[in-house]
Design an enzyme around this catalytic site. Structure first.
Site, PDB file in Angstrom:
ATOM      1  N   GLY A 242      45.773  25.098  25.744  1.00  0.00           N
ATOM      2  CA  GLY A 242      45.132  26.118  24.926  1.00  0.00           C
ATOM      3  C   GLY A 242      43.988  25.682  24.037  1.00  0.00           C
ATOM      4  O   GLY A 242      43.265  26.530  23.511  1.00  0.00           O
ATOM      5  N   GLY A 279      44.175  22.202  30.023  1.00  0.00           N
ATOM      6  CA  GLY A 279      43.383  22.462  31.221  1.00  0.00           C
ATOM      7  C   GLY A 279      41.912  22.470  30.878  1.00  0.00           C
ATOM      8  O   GLY A 279      41.153  21.554  31.181  1.00  0.00           O
ATOM      9  N   ARG A 280      41.511  23.530  30.156  1.00  0.00           N
ATOM     10  CA  ARG A 280      40.098  23.732  29.843  1.00  0.00           C
ATOM     11  C   ARG A 280      39.465  22.533  29.144  1.00  0.00           C
ATOM     12  O   ARG A 280      38.345  22.126  29.453  1.00  0.00           O
ATOM     13  CB  ARG A 280      39.989  24.966  28.951  1.00  0.00           C
ATOM     14  CG  ARG A 280      38.576  25.453  28.743  1.00  0.00           C
ATOM     15  CD  ARG A 280      38.537  26.557  27.690  1.00  0.00           C
ATOM     16  NE  ARG A 280      39.522  27.581  27.850  1.00  0.00           N
ATOM     17  CZ  ARG A 280      39.322  28.734  28.513  1.00  0.00           C
ATOM     18  NH1 ARG A 280      38.159  28.995  29.050  1.00  0.00           N
ATOM     19  NH2 ARG A 280      40.277  29.629  28.603  1.00  0.00           N
ATOM     20  N   ARG A 317      34.247  34.521  35.095  1.00  0.00           N
ATOM     21  CA  ARG A 317      34.573  34.556  33.666  1.00  0.00           C
ATOM     22  C   ARG A 317      33.711  35.558  32.871  1.00  0.00           C
ATOM     23  O   ARG A 317      34.243  36.298  32.046  1.00  0.00           O
ATOM     24  CB  ARG A 317      34.494  33.156  33.037  1.00  0.00           C
ATOM     25  CG  ARG A 317      35.394  32.126  33.738  1.00  0.00           C
ATOM     26  CD  ARG A 317      35.574  30.848  32.943  1.00  0.00           C
ATOM     27  NE  ARG A 317      36.286  31.090  31.724  1.00  0.00           N
ATOM     28  CZ  ARG A 317      35.743  31.154  30.539  1.00  0.00           C
ATOM     29  NH1 ARG A 317      34.453  30.918  30.390  1.00  0.00           N
ATOM     30  NH2 ARG A 317      36.463  31.416  29.475  1.00  0.00           N
ATOM     31  N   CYS A 346      27.696  43.957  44.800  1.00  0.00           N
ATOM     32  CA  CYS A 346      27.399  45.376  44.590  1.00  0.00           C
ATOM     33  C   CYS A 346      28.264  45.994  43.505  1.00  0.00           C
ATOM     34  O   CYS A 346      29.035  46.918  43.777  1.00  0.00           O
ATOM     35  CB  CYS A 346      27.583  46.115  45.902  1.00  0.00           C
ATOM     36  SG  CYS A 346      26.703  45.284  47.209  1.00  0.00           S
ATOM     37  N   GLU A 347      28.183  45.473  42.307  1.00  0.00           N
ATOM     38  CA  GLU A 347      28.890  46.052  41.162  1.00  0.00           C
ATOM     39  C   GLU A 347      28.068  45.747  39.922  1.00  0.00           C
ATOM     40  O   GLU A 347      27.562  44.633  39.786  1.00  0.00           O
ATOM     41  CB  GLU A 347      30.247  45.373  40.917  1.00  0.00           C
ATOM     42  CG  GLU A 347      31.188  45.417  42.038  1.00  0.00           C
ATOM     43  CD  GLU A 347      32.615  45.147  41.596  1.00  0.00           C
ATOM     44  OE1 GLU A 347      32.912  45.249  40.392  1.00  0.00           O
ATOM     45  OE2 GLU A 347      33.402  44.829  42.472  1.00  0.00           O
ATOM     46  N   TYR A 375      38.305  27.029  35.317  1.00  0.00           N
ATOM     47  CA  TYR A 375      38.418  28.439  35.650  1.00  0.00           C
ATOM     48  C   TYR A 375      37.128  28.960  36.293  1.00  0.00           C
ATOM     49  O   TYR A 375      36.757  30.116  36.112  1.00  0.00           O
ATOM     50  CB  TYR A 375      38.820  29.270  34.416  1.00  0.00           C
ATOM     51  CG  TYR A 375      40.076  28.746  33.754  1.00  0.00           C
ATOM     52  CD1 TYR A 375      41.296  28.828  34.409  1.00  0.00           C
ATOM     53  CD2 TYR A 375      40.045  28.115  32.508  1.00  0.00           C
ATOM     54  CE1 TYR A 375      42.452  28.311  33.826  1.00  0.00           C
ATOM     55  CE2 TYR A 375      41.197  27.604  31.920  1.00  0.00           C
ATOM     56  CZ  TYR A 375      42.395  27.709  32.584  1.00  0.00           C
ATOM     57  OH  TYR A 375      43.530  27.203  32.010  1.00  0.00           O
TER      58      TYR A 375
HETATM   59  N1  LLP Z   1      49.993  26.001  30.258  1.00  0.00           N
HETATM   60  C1  LLP Z   1      50.242  27.284  30.593  1.00  0.00           C
HETATM   61  C2  LLP Z   1      51.637  27.734  30.690  1.00  0.00           C
HETATM   62  C3  LLP Z   1      49.171  28.172  30.799  1.00  0.00           C
HETATM   63  O1  LLP Z   1      49.426  29.444  31.100  1.00  0.00           O
HETATM   64  C4  LLP Z   1      47.842  27.708  30.678  1.00  0.00           C
HETATM   65  C5  LLP Z   1      46.713  28.602  30.902  1.00  0.00           C
HETATM   66  C6  LLP Z   1      47.635  26.365  30.365  1.00  0.00           C
HETATM   67  C7  LLP Z   1      48.726  25.535  30.143  1.00  0.00           C
HETATM   68  C8  LLP Z   1      46.265  25.769  30.219  1.00  0.00           C
HETATM   69  O2  LLP Z   1      45.561  26.348  29.168  1.00  0.00           O
HETATM   70  P1  LLP Z   1      44.154  25.738  28.706  1.00  0.00           P
HETATM   71  O3  LLP Z   1      44.410  24.375  28.122  1.00  0.00           O
HETATM   72  O4  LLP Z   1      43.284  25.647  29.898  1.00  0.00           O
HETATM   73  O5  LLP Z   1      43.658  26.703  27.720  1.00  0.00           O
HETATM   74  N2  LLP Z   1      41.166  32.138  33.269  1.00  0.00           N
HETATM   75  C9  LLP Z   1      41.044  32.110  31.828  1.00  0.00           C
HETATM   76  C10 LLP Z   1      42.048  31.179  31.195  1.00  0.00           C
HETATM   77  C11 LLP Z   1      43.480  31.496  31.567  1.00  0.00           C
HETATM   78  C12 LLP Z   1      44.485  30.521  31.010  1.00  0.00           C
HETATM   79  C13 LLP Z   1      45.828  30.769  31.581  1.00  0.00           C
HETATM   80  N3  LLP Z   1      46.834  29.842  31.186  1.00  0.00           N
HETATM   81  C14 LLP Z   1      39.604  31.751  31.464  1.00  0.00           C
HETATM   82  O6  LLP Z   1      38.783  31.565  32.344  1.00  0.00           O
HETATM   83  O7  LLP Z   1      39.273  31.686  30.283  1.00  0.00           O
END
Ligand code: LLP
Length: 421
Positions: A242, A279-280, A317, A346-347, A375
């Site tokens: 997160g 992740g991000r 995104r 086409c949107e 993402y």
């Molecule tokens: N753990 C769980 C249980 C999650 O659901 C997620 C992300 C993460 C870890 C990793 O979170 P991060 O560190 O990447 O924030 N597609 C969206 C983001 C969706 C995140 C979903 N869950 C975007 O492009 O902003």
């Protein structure tokens, strides 16, 4: 810090000019920096260790960027994997990440997926509900195994950010309440097919304020202490992912060091191992999407559209979350113009940004969407029968295609006309 800088041949990823990659591989194309991926992972892990967290499990969230080559770069540095489907577990294993560093999360794991994860021997299955716990117990029983489970708790904390990616409020579909977690944990510890190993939370993504995380983690600490006081065994507290990244238009997010210091304070003295699911923060600024300008279309009333060969199917995104991505010229240009940057789909939603001040562009110019490593490719589709966007990994001045652009023959071969038509 990332490794995208201007050099003699324009914007480069490490030692590889993006223009050269675009000429060879074609556009649109995602380009990732191995050095940036490695740096982000190492900075994150080292910050935790420096804050006194012993032997953290940093389980990279595969959903952010699931390319097996990316996973291998991270796995070789010691990363684990946070996965949410059998496909992601398979990707992590294919990248050589050992099962004992793989966490299997997700709200609706199927029987087949649970069976696969149990046979693989993953570190823990993060349980999101009581029916899921029952299913895991039944599947483990049928296999004659004991399933290591952790309970995902919904800490009921609002994390700010975009509503579509906030997960930590009780009205969201994720996790069980604290009361349920305590009850289910005790039940599971009496079930021969279940081995509760910990508790987990994840309150949202692109979080730029540590306060909600601190609040959630403090509640999680309380739960761990309660379980331990009840004589239950708790090995691990998984604090999720997160942490936000700078997208240039939003508040400067806390650094991994700030995050780690906060975690260190909140968990001080707690006798359990910690796990994280970033992740991000690992992948976003390690990648760009390179695209070519097809046309500059100027409307009589003055609005200028920069029509690119990348579209919402390649980078969703902005269409999905109104997300901001910095757009840079691959070859530097002087001057300014105001554009709506759009793709060919086409949107009307296929709009990356409106009224953005950019350098003046002409057809054939290359642009780079920055901070697109997380993402981006992972959420791409073939909508409008646009071939799935390829991915390239750079290492110094060498690079390799790590996901091929499919040919039209490959795309068409997946469709089947039944004999009765
Ligand atoms: N753990 C769980 C249980 C999650 O659901 C997620 C992300 C993460 C870890 C990793 O979170 P991060 O560190 O990447 O924030 N597609 C969206 C983001 C969706 C995140 C979903 N869950 C975007 O492009 O902003």
């Amino acid at each position: 810090m990332n490794h995208f800088e201007y050099g003699p041949e324009g914007l480069a990823c490490e030692g590889a000019p993006l223009a050269r990659i675009a000429a060879e591989v074609g556009t649109p194309v995602y380009v990732y920096s191995r050095a940036t991926l490695a740096r982000h992972f190492t900075v994150f892990r080292d910050a935790l260790v420096a804050a006194g967290i012993v032997d953290p499990l940093v389980a990279y969230a595969v959903k952010a960027n699931s390319n097996v080559a990316v996973l291998k770069v991270l796995g070789d540095l010691g990363a684990g994997a946070d996965t949410v489907s059998e496909g992601e577990v398979r990707r992590a294993l294919a990248a050589g990440i050992p099962a004992e560093r793989i966490v299997f999360s997700g709200v609706g794991k199927t029987r087949r997926e649970i069976e696969f994860a149990l046979r693989a021997g993953v570190a823990e299955i993060n349980v999101e509900s009581e029916p899921e716990l029952d299913l895991i117990a039944r599947v483990a029983g049928a296999l004659g195994l004991r399933a290591k489970v952790a309970f995902r708790v919904n800490p009921d904390v609002a994390a700010g950010g975009h509503a579509k990616i906030a997960t930590g409020k009780s009205e969201n579909k994720f996790g069980v309440s604290f009361a349920e977690a305590a009850r289910l944990y005790a039940n599971a510890s009496n079930n021969a097919n279940l081995e509760p190993v910990g508790v987990a939370c994840h309150i949202g993504s692109q979080i730029t304020d540590l306060a909600p995380m601190r609040a959630a983690f403090a509640k999680m600490r309380g739960l761990v202490e309660q379980l331990l006081a009840e004589g239950l065994s708790v090995e691990r507290l998984d604090l999720g992912g997160g942490l936000g990244v700078p997208y240039f238009n939003n508040p400067e997010p806390p650094s991994p060091a700030d995050f780690a210091a906060m975690v260190g304070e909140v968990t001080k003295g707690l006798p359990v191992k910690l796990a994280f699911e970033p992740g991000r923060v690992i992948a976003a600024n390690a990648g760009v999407l390179v695209s070519e300008v097809i046309h500059v279309h100027e409307r009589p009333e003055g609005r200028k559209f920069l029509v690119l060969d990348a579209a919402m199917n390649d980078l969703v995104r902005p269409a999905m979350y109104d997300a901001f991505h910095d757009i840079r010229p691959v070859i530097p240009r002087t001057g300014e113009a105001v554009y709506d940057v759009v793709g060919p789909v086409c949107e009307t939603g296929d709009t990356f940004t409106r009224d953005r001040v950019l350098p003046p562009f002409a057809a054939g110019d290359l642009v780079a969407f920055m901070s697109a490593g997380a993402y981006g490719a992972a959420m791409a589709s073939e909508y409008n029968t646009r071939p799935l966007v390829p991915e390239v990994l750079v290492d110094g001045d060498r690079y390799a295609v790590i996901r091929q652009r499919p040919t039209y023959d490959e795309i068409l071969a997946r469709d089947v006309i039944p004999e009765w038509i």
